[in-house]
Design a protein around this motif. Structure first.
Motif, PDB file in Angstrom:
ATOM      1  N   HIS A 168       0.821  -1.210   0.000  1.00 52.62           N
ATOM      2  CA  HIS A 168       0.000   0.000   0.000  1.00 52.62           C
ATOM      3  C   HIS A 168       0.854   1.259   0.000  1.00 52.62           C
ATOM      4  N   TYR A 169       2.042   1.157   0.555  1.00 57.34           N
ATOM      5  CA  TYR A 169       2.948   2.310   0.597  1.00 57.34           C
ATOM      6  C   TYR A 169       3.672   2.502  -0.735  1.00 57.34           C
ATOM      7  N   GLY A 170       3.507   1.556  -1.625  1.00 58.67           N
ATOM      8  CA  GLY A 170       4.147   1.645  -2.938  1.00 58.67           C
ATOM      9  C   GLY A 170       5.550   1.093  -2.995  1.00 58.67           C
ATOM     10  N   MET A 171       5.900   0.264  -2.006  1.00 56.16           N
ATOM     11  CA  MET A 171       7.257  -0.268  -1.953  1.00 56.16           C
ATOM     12  C   MET A 171       7.420  -1.448  -2.913  1.00 56.16           C
ATOM     13  N   LYS A 172       8.641  -1.655  -3.345  1.00 53.05           N
ATOM     14  CA  LYS A 172       8.977  -2.742  -4.245  1.00 53.05           C
ATOM     15  C   LYS A 172       9.405  -3.949  -3.419  1.00 53.05           C
ATOM     16  N   LEU A 173       8.808  -5.113  -3.687  1.00 47.42           N
ATOM     17  CA  LEU A 173       9.144  -6.339  -2.982  1.00 47.42           C
ATOM     18  C   LEU A 173      10.260  -7.047  -3.748  1.00 47.42           C
ATOM     19  N   ASN A 174      11.478  -6.951  -3.259  1.00 52.80           N
ATOM     20  CA  ASN A 174      12.632  -7.518  -3.960  1.00 52.80           C
ATOM     21  C   ASN A 174      12.859  -8.989  -3.644  1.00 52.80           C
ATOM     22  N   TYR A 175      12.419  -9.421  -2.463  1.00 53.12           N
ATOM     23  CA  TYR A 175      12.639 -10.809  -2.064  1.00 53.12           C
ATOM     24  C   TYR A 175      11.592 -11.188  -1.030  1.00 53.12           C
ATOM     25  N   ILE A 176      11.002 -12.364  -1.194  1.00 46.39           N
ATOM     26  CA  ILE A 176      10.044 -12.887  -0.219  1.00 46.39           C
ATOM     27  C   ILE A 176      10.310 -14.372  -0.019  1.00 46.39           C
ATOM     28  N   SER A 177      10.411 -14.788   1.249  1.00 48.93           N
ATOM     29  CA  SER A 177      10.500 -16.210   1.570  1.00 48.93           C
ATOM     30  C   SER A 177       9.455 -16.541   2.625  1.00 48.93           C
ATOM     31  N   LEU A 178       8.657 -17.564   2.350  1.00 51.04           N
ATOM     32  CA  LEU A 178       7.650 -18.019   3.299  1.00 51.04           C
ATOM     33  C   LEU A 178       8.175 -19.145   4.184  1.00 51.04           C
ATOM     34  N   ASP A 179       9.400 -19.559   3.942  1.00 48.71           N
ATOM     35  CA  ASP A 179      10.022 -20.606   4.755  1.00 48.71           C
ATOM     36  C   ASP A 179      11.534 -20.487   4.576  1.00 48.71           C
ATOM     37  N   LEU A 180      12.110 -19.525   5.235  1.00 51.48           N
ATOM     38  CA  LEU A 180      13.504 -19.134   4.999  1.00 51.48           C
ATOM     39  C   LEU A 180      14.482 -20.297   5.157  1.00 51.48           C
ATOM     40  N   HIS A 181      14.309 -21.084   6.194  1.00 49.17           N
ATOM     41  CA  HIS A 181      15.281 -22.127   6.502  1.00 49.17           C
ATOM     42  C   HIS A 181      15.184 -23.330   5.563  1.00 49.17           C
ATOM     43  N   ASN A 182      14.149 -23.369   4.762  1.00 50.36           N
ATOM     44  CA  ASN A 182      14.030 -24.407   3.738  1.00 50.36           C
ATOM     45  C   ASN A 182      14.052 -23.793   2.344  1.00 50.36           C
ATOM     46  N   SER A 183      14.740 -22.661   2.235  1.00 49.08           N
ATOM     47  CA  SER A 183      14.869 -21.976   0.951  1.00 49.08           C
ATOM     48  C   SER A 183      16.319 -22.040   0.490  1.00 49.08           C
ATOM     49  N   ASP A 184      16.589 -21.454  -0.666  1.00 50.15           N
ATOM     50  CA  ASP A 184      17.955 -21.436  -1.180  1.00 50.15           C
ATOM     51  C   ASP A 184      18.688 -20.153  -0.809  1.00 50.15           C
ATOM     52  N   PHE A 185      18.141 -19.392   0.150  1.00 47.79           N
ATOM     53  CA  PHE A 185      18.786 -18.154   0.580  1.00 47.79           C
ATOM     54  C   PHE A 185      20.113 -18.472   1.264  1.00 47.79           C
ATOM     55  N   GLU A 186      21.161 -17.752   0.873  1.00 49.67           N
ATOM     56  CA  GLU A 186      22.492 -17.992   1.421  1.00 49.67           C
ATOM     57  C   GLU A 186      22.929 -16.838   2.328  1.00 49.67           C
ATOM     58  N   GLY A 187      23.730 -17.171   3.315  1.00 48.71           N
ATOM     59  CA  GLY A 187      24.306 -16.143   4.183  1.00 48.71           C
ATOM     60  C   GLY A 187      23.387 -15.653   5.282  1.00 48.71           C
ATOM     61  N   ASN A 188      22.355 -16.422   5.621  1.00 51.16           N
ATOM     62  CA  ASN A 188      21.452 -15.987   6.683  1.00 51.16           C
ATOM     63  C   ASN A 188      22.152 -16.014   8.040  1.00 51.16           C
ATOM     64  N   TYR A 193      16.056 -15.045  18.816  1.00 52.99           N
ATOM     65  CA  TYR A 193      14.677 -15.508  18.666  1.00 52.99           C
ATOM     66  C   TYR A 193      14.552 -16.494  17.510  1.00 52.99           C
ATOM     67  N   GLU A 194      15.261 -16.220  16.440  1.00 55.56           N
ATOM     68  CA  GLU A 194      15.195 -17.098  15.280  1.00 55.56           C
ATOM     69  C   GLU A 194      15.698 -18.495  15.631  1.00 55.56           C
ATOM     70  N   GLU A 195      16.781 -18.569  16.371  1.00 54.76           N
ATOM     71  CA  GLU A 195      17.289 -19.872  16.796  1.00 54.76           C
ATOM     72  C   GLU A 195      16.266 -20.600  17.657  1.00 54.76           C
ATOM     73  N   LYS A 196      15.649 -19.851  18.560  1.00 52.14           N
ATOM     74  CA  LYS A 196      14.669 -20.445  19.469  1.00 52.14           C
ATOM     75  C   LYS A 196      13.440 -20.937  18.713  1.00 52.14           C
ATOM     76  N   PHE A 197      12.865 -20.061  17.900  1.00 53.11           N
ATOM     77  CA  PHE A 197      11.610 -20.403  17.232  1.00 53.11           C
ATOM     78  C   PHE A 197      11.802 -21.482  16.169  1.00 53.11           C
ATOM     79  N   SER A 198      12.907 -21.426  15.431  1.00 54.10           N
ATOM     80  CA  SER A 198      13.145 -22.437  14.396  1.00 54.10           C
ATOM     81  C   SER A 198      13.386 -23.800  15.031  1.00 54.10           C
ATOM     82  N   SER A 199      14.017 -23.834  16.202  1.00 52.99           N
ATOM     83  CA  SER A 199      14.242 -25.106  16.891  1.00 52.99           C
ATOM     84  C   SER A 199      12.936 -25.715  17.379  1.00 52.99           C
TER      85      SER A 199
END
Length: 214
Positions: A168-188, A193-199
């Protein structure tokens, strides 16, 4: 989240002025002078115990980082990490980030990180979410033209709300992952919190968005 009171935290923070910066309004427009270089500046809002930003600063010595955390009982852990790592490209601010325009000049920041922000699940509290339109306007005012926000959360409702808010703000979505840890994203680099919740089996959502050209 119930925060544990840590006696002496404020005093300890103030005893390391090389890492924890006060008199912040006096630094407005002069942050590169503090770092002693002309490298771009990335800011994490809600830096917590500092794992993410400390690791980012280690991996990217050519970038200056600033972590903002309102709770001294939390940011004290980030200070301990920073003291151990002794990183010249990382500074901490113990304050609320809802007045960024008082701390940074227009175009002074190149990127903002929002990691596992409070979801404020009640509809009546939507304006408090860090991806609400009033916050987006504030971020746009301190970021470089077409600056970016990198956003991570385990909260699906907040992620969906944020995508709509960005759109709605007119921003450009350059990257979206709905399941980051099962994606091909590198260098995360994970936060505490991420360690806790993903575990616990929680799905991690991530996106990179860019403000529109004016």
């Amino acid at each position: 989240m119930r925060l544990r009171y840590k006696p002496g935290a404020k005093e300890r923070l103030m005893s390391y002025p090389q890492y924890v910066i006060y008199n912040v309004q006096e630094r407005k427009g002069k942050w590169q002078e503090l770092f002693g270089n002309d490298h771009e500046i990335h800011v994490e809002i809600g830096t917590g115990k500092g794992k993410f930003l400390t690791e980012m600063a280690k991996a990217n010595p050519h970038i200056n980082y600033i972590g903002i955390e309102a709770y001294d009982s939390v940011i004290i852990s980030a200070l301990d990490r920073l003291i151990e790592a002794d990183l010249p490209n990382l500074k901490l601010l113990n304050l609320n980030a809802n007045k960024l325009e008082d701390y940074f000049a227009s175009g002074e920041i190149s990127r903002i990180y929002l990691n596992f922000s409070d979801p404020w699940p009640k509809n009546k509290h939507a304006k408090r979410r860090l991806t609400y339109k009033s916050f987006l306007k504030m971020y746009e005012n301190v970021l470089v033209p077409q600056g970016e926000i990198h956003f991570k959360t385990d909260n699906q409702a907040l992620f969906e709300f944020s995508l709509v808010s960005f759109s709605h703000y007119g921003m450009k979505l350059n990257y979206i992952s709905l399941d980051l840890h099962n994606s091909d994203f590198e260098g995360n680099i994970m936060t505490e919190y991420e360690e806790k919740f993903s575990s616990m089996g929680h799905r991690i959502y991530r996106c990179e968005v860019q403000f529109p050209k004016k």
